[in-house]
Design an enzyme around this catalytic site. Sequence first.
Site, PDB file in Angstrom:
ATOM      1  N   TYR A  76       7.504 -15.029  10.363  1.00  0.00           N
ATOM      2  CA  TYR A  76       8.540 -16.071  10.212  1.00  0.00           C
ATOM      3  C   TYR A  76       8.720 -16.517   8.760  1.00  0.00           C
ATOM      4  O   TYR A  76       7.752 -16.610   7.995  1.00  0.00           O
ATOM      5  CB  TYR A  76       8.128 -17.315  10.995  1.00  0.00           C
ATOM      6  CG  TYR A  76       8.530 -17.361  12.456  1.00  0.00           C
ATOM      7  CD1 TYR A  76       9.604 -16.652  12.967  1.00  0.00           C
ATOM      8  CD2 TYR A  76       7.818 -18.174  13.335  1.00  0.00           C
ATOM      9  CE1 TYR A  76       9.952 -16.739  14.301  1.00  0.00           C
ATOM     10  CE2 TYR A  76       8.158 -18.264  14.676  1.00  0.00           C
ATOM     11  CZ  TYR A  76       9.229 -17.540  15.150  1.00  0.00           C
ATOM     12  OH  TYR A  76       9.567 -17.626  16.470  1.00  0.00           O
ATOM     13  N   GLU A  77       9.972 -16.877   8.445  1.00  0.00           N
ATOM     14  CA  GLU A  77      10.327 -17.580   7.198  1.00  0.00           C
ATOM     15  C   GLU A  77       9.818 -16.893   5.940  1.00  0.00           C
ATOM     16  O   GLU A  77       9.343 -17.531   5.008  1.00  0.00           O
ATOM     17  CB  GLU A  77       9.809 -19.031   7.237  1.00  0.00           C
ATOM     18  CG  GLU A  77      10.139 -19.787   8.498  1.00  0.00           C
ATOM     19  CD  GLU A  77      11.617 -19.690   8.877  1.00  0.00           C
ATOM     20  OE1 GLU A  77      12.469 -19.564   7.975  1.00  0.00           O
ATOM     21  OE2 GLU A  77      11.917 -19.719  10.077  1.00  0.00           O
ATOM     22  N   GLY A  78       9.919 -15.575   5.915  1.00  0.00           N
ATOM     23  CA  GLY A  78       9.353 -14.810   4.817  1.00  0.00           C
ATOM     24  C   GLY A  78       7.940 -14.422   5.210  1.00  0.00           C
ATOM     25  O   GLY A  78       7.083 -15.288   5.420  1.00  0.00           O
TER      26      GLY A  78
END
Length: 564
Positions: A421-423
Site C-alpha cells: 500500500y501507498e508506495g
Amino acid sequence: MTYRAQVEDIRFVFDNVAGFGQLRDTEKYAETGEDLTDAVLEGMGKLCEEVIYPTQRDGDLNPAVLENGVVRTSPGFKEAFAAIAEGGWVAVSGPEEYGGMGLPLALTTAFNEMMTSSNMALGLCPLLTQGQCEALEHHASDEIKALYLPKLISGEWTGTMNLTEPQAGSDVGALKSKAVPNGDGTYAITGQKIFITWGDHDFGGNVCHLVLARLPDGVAGTKGISLFMVPKYIPDADGNPGVANDLKVVSLEHKMGIHGSPTAVMQFDGAKGWLVGEPHKGMAAMFTMMNNARLGVGAQGVGAAEGAYQKALEYAKERQQFGPIVNHADVRRMLLSMRADTFAARSIVMSCAVALDMAAATGAENWKARAALLTPIAKAFATDVGIDVAEQGVQVHGGMGFIEETGAAQFSRDVRITAIYEGTNGIQAMDLVGRKMMDGGEAANELIDEIEAHAETARAAMPELAEPVWQACESLREAVEWLVSQTDMNTRFAGSVPFTRAFARVLGGHCHLKAAMAEGGEGARSKLARFYIRRLLPEHESLLVYAMAGADDLYSFSLDEMGA
C-alpha cells in the site's frame, strides 16, 4: 478470542515515549488535556472491542460481492460503520468548521490501530475517508470543501483514491485516464482504475472518488496530471445525492486477505468531475492524501501485530504439550519478540504522528523535517513488523495456525498488503535515503543526536541498556554519512531497505529505553526493553553492513546468469 484494545499501552506511549504532552503547549491543541485524551481513547477502545471486533471473522468468511452491479458488503459491516459514523470517529482530526473534532492526528492514528486489530477490512473505509478529507482541506475550492467535507467527516459519505491503472502501477505518470472540459467548469473523466479500496458499498450516502487524470494540454509524466472529485451520485441543488454519475464497478478483486474490503476495478465513461487544486498539479494534491495514508497504513501494521499477538498469547496459554506451551523456551522467544517489536513499531508510528501534529501546530521547519523523515520509517517498519508478527502468530499455533478456523492465518493474510500500500516499502526506503536525505543528512543526524543525548542521561541509571543504544547511534551516524556521500543514487537505493530497518531498530531501542526509564527500571516494560536491546537491537549491525555494500554486485549478473 476476546480482543482487548491497547488503550493503556497507547496512553503510556503518548505520555512517556512519543511526546504527546508537547501538543498541549501549542495554541492549536491547548484544549487536548489528559481527561479529554483518556475519554477519547476509552471510547475508541470500547467501540472496537464491543462493535467492530465481532464483525472480523464474518468479513473474512463472507466477502464483499458484486451482484448485478451492486456491491454487497459482509454481514454486520453496514451496522458497524454506522456506529463509527454516529460516534464521530471517522475523522476525529477533521476541521471543526466542517464538523470534525479538530483533535491531533495522533488520536486518529490510535483509532486506526485499534480498528485494524479489530477488523482491518472495515477499518480501511474510514482510513481512506480521513485521507481524502485532508487532501480536500488543503487543495480543494471553498465550494467543494463546503459540500463534501461535512458529509465525509460525519460518515454520511465515504472517500476513495484512484491512482493505479492496469499499465501504471508505481509509475503513476504512465496513466491514460483523461479529463475533457465540459465548458461549464466541470470535466468529463474517462478511464479505468484498479485496486480501488472501498470503491463502492451498500452503506447508503455517496462514494466520493478522487481521480487522477490528464487534461488535453497535460504534458507526459507526473507533471501533466490533474486531480478531480468524481462522485458516484452527482449532488443536487441541495447537496444531496442526485442522479447516478457515468461510472461503475467492473469487478471486485479476489484477494489473499481483507476479504471484507471491496477492492474494485472502476470504469469512468465521461463521468462528471470537478477539479481539485490547480490544473496539472494533481500529484501534489494526491500526495497529501497518500502521506496521510502512509501513516495510517503504518498504524494498520501495528494493529495487525497487536491482534495477532493477543491471539497467539491466548492460544499459548491454553494449548497443552507437556504443560502449556507458553512455558516452552522457543514459544516464549516468539511471543516476546512479537511483543517487543509491536511496542517499538507503535512508538515509532505515534512519534511520527506527534511530529506531524507539531508541524501543523507550530509551522516550525524542524518539526516538518522530523515528520518527513519519520514517515517512510514508520510506514515501512510498522508494516514489516505486522507481517512478521502475524507470521510468528501462525507459528505459535503450530499446525492449528494453518487451519483457517483458528483465525490466526487471517491476520497474516490481511496484513500482507500493507507493505505494498501507498508506495511499497522499497519505495519508502528509497524515499528515505533519497529525498529525505537531500539535506545532507541534517534531519537524520538531529534525531540521532537526541537519541544519543537520552542514552547519555540514562547511563547513570541503566548503563547495560543505555550503552548499546548509544553505540548503535554511532554506527547509524556512520551509515548516514556514507549514504549522503554517495552521488550515484543507485548505490544508495541498493541498501535502502536494510538501512531503513536498521534506523528503525535503533529508534526501537531508544523507545524501549525511554519506556524503561519512565518505569524506573523495574517491571514488565523494563524487562521487555532488556529483551529488545539485548536480542533484537544487535540486528542493526548486519543491516548497516548490507546497507553500505553498494550496488555493483547486484548488477554484476547478466539476465542469463540470473536463471530462467
